[in-house]
Write an enzyme that holds these catalytic residues in place. Structure first.
Site, PDB file in Angstrom:
ATOM      1  N   GLU A 143       0.823  -1.214   0.000  1.00  0.00           N
ATOM      2  CA  GLU A 143       0.000   0.000   0.000  1.00  0.00           C
ATOM      3  C   GLU A 143       0.857   1.264   0.000  1.00  0.00           C
ATOM      4  OE1 GLU A 143      -3.035  -0.340  -0.675  1.00  0.00           O
ATOM      5  OE2 GLU A 143      -3.009  -2.506  -0.376  1.00  0.00           O
ATOM      6  N   HIS A 146       1.793   1.910  -3.480  1.00  0.00           N
ATOM      7  CA  HIS A 146       0.726   2.614  -4.199  1.00  0.00           C
ATOM      8  C   HIS A 146       0.814   4.124  -3.947  1.00  0.00           C
ATOM      9  CE1 HIS A 146      -1.568  -0.501  -6.080  1.00  0.00           C
ATOM     10  NE2 HIS A 146      -1.926  -1.106  -4.962  1.00  0.00           N
TER      11      HIS A 146
END
Length: 390
Positions: A143, A146
């Site tokens: 994450e 990202h």
């Protein structure tokens, strides 16, 4: 600390044996197809700034308030072990501002990184309960990857554009145009997930933990019943098995999905971990963030095209082998077409003199007879909005 992170709280991160990557650019780990799109978007000066200014038109503020009011925010007082992982991941990838992270009550294992103005990370209780510490570290790194790539910004922008396109669906052929946009968008989503998996490996620096996490997402908390090698063999069987009909079904199955299939993700990650690119990053040789502005769009698209071409050449999938044969002018292509779908199996050619069940001959290099006529359809589409999955 002497590395300039005093103001960000990284001085509280315990010392670790994991390698850190100061100033690393997300281009270092991005899949070529993902990287080419991002480099092109970053060249559009002011493009994302305009949409950030329009963020009031999007449900982002509502989502932030929702998570703040109905989820648990990770901190040194709540889910402290996740807070340490988050700060550690940001420290390793040199992400200066640690994004807020929330734990949301949901039995389904999932995680996502969303937001235009500032990214926020959300993980579900199902995921927290499913994974051990090292597996969870890879997910948190996924994450944070990202966030570093800016996927949350560009994904939200493109979803907003898609939403606008839906409003004009009454225009003739508008639905076809919208489906083309959505299909291309999902293809990018799938490639960006492969990029984030790589970021997770750079953070966790434990390939087996990354493999276990993907395996658990596929099969649940029964690790003693699963085997990484057998799991990866499924990916090989999926790619090479069946005939041309199965190749078409694979495409239909994956089109509505925002994520690649889990076995495919595991195989792709293992392949990248064994590559020279990964080893160079681990040795400290990688593109820097301050060089992003000089990245060439043309070179990025060339690398993306080369990656797709290489996948076609090396793929064991019957349809990809057909495409490769057409490109290479295969001499027996006409015979394989005449024999129908069964002429495009991924099995090895049979010896001279053997015959098909219908009496037709099977010469050397013509492929084997077709596999069983499967009646299974494309499966249940994933109609949920694209999310950043674990």
């Amino acid at each position: 600390m002497a590395d300039g992170h005093e103001s960000n709280g990284h001085e509280h991160v315990p010392s670790r044996s994991r390698r850190r990557f100061p100033g690393i650019s997300s281009r270092a780990y991005e899949h070529p197809a993902d990287r080419s799109a991002l480099v092109a978007l970053r060249k559009l000066s002011g493009f994302d700034t305009v949409f950030k200014a329009l963020s009031g038109l999007l449900p982002e503020r509502s989502l932030r308030l929702l998570f703040l009011s109905d989820s648990v925010r990770v901190s040194d007082r709540q889910f402290a072990h996740l807070n340490v992982m988050l700060r550690d991941a940001c420290y390793i990838l040199d992400l200066e501002k640690v994004p807020p992270m929330y734990v949301n009550q949901d039995p389904n294992p999932n995680a996502m990184c969303i937001g235009l103005d500032e990214p926020i990370i959300v993980v579900t209780t199902g995921l927290v309960e499913l994974l051990d510490e090292e597996e969870m570290r890879a997910v948190v790194g996924h994450e944070v990857g990202h966030a570093l790539s800016g996927h949350s910004v560009y994904r939200t922008i493109l979803l907003f554009l898609t939403s606008l396109a839906v409003r004009v669906a009454w225009i003739p052929l508008g639905n076809l145009a919208i489906m083309a946009i959505v299909t291309a968008l999902r293809e990018w989503f799938r490639k960006s997930e492969l990029s984030a998996d790589r970021a997770g490996l750079l953070v966790g620096q434990d390939l087996q933990a990354s493999m276990r996490g993907l395996m658990k997402i596929a099969g649940g908390n029964h690790l003693h019943e699963m085997n990484v090698d057998a799991f990866l063999e499924q990916a090989d069987e999926y790619e090479a098995g069946g005939d041309l009909r199965d190749s078409v079904l694979k495409i239909l199955n994956v089109l509505p999905r925002s994520h690649p299939f889990t076995t495919v993700r595991a195989a792709e990650l293992k392949k990248w971990a064994a590559s020279r690119d990964y080893q160079r990053i681990m040795d400290g040789h990688y593109p820097r963030r301050d060089e992003d502005k000089d990245a060439s769009v043309r070179d990025s698209w060339r690398e993306s095209a080369s990656s797709y071409a290489s996948n076609v050449r090396t793929s064991k999938d019957p349809l990809m082998k057909l495409v490769n044969d057409i490109a290479g002018g295969a001499g027996d292509l006409g015979g394989r077409v005449r024999r129908g779908f069964g002429g495009f199996t991924a099995s090895q050619p049979r010896p001279e003199g053997t015959r098909d069940a219908d009496g037709s001959g099977g010469g050397s290099g013509d492929g084997s007879s077709g596999g069983p006529d499967r009646g299974d359809g494309p499966g249940t589409p994933d109609d949920r909005p694209p999310r950043d999955g674990a």
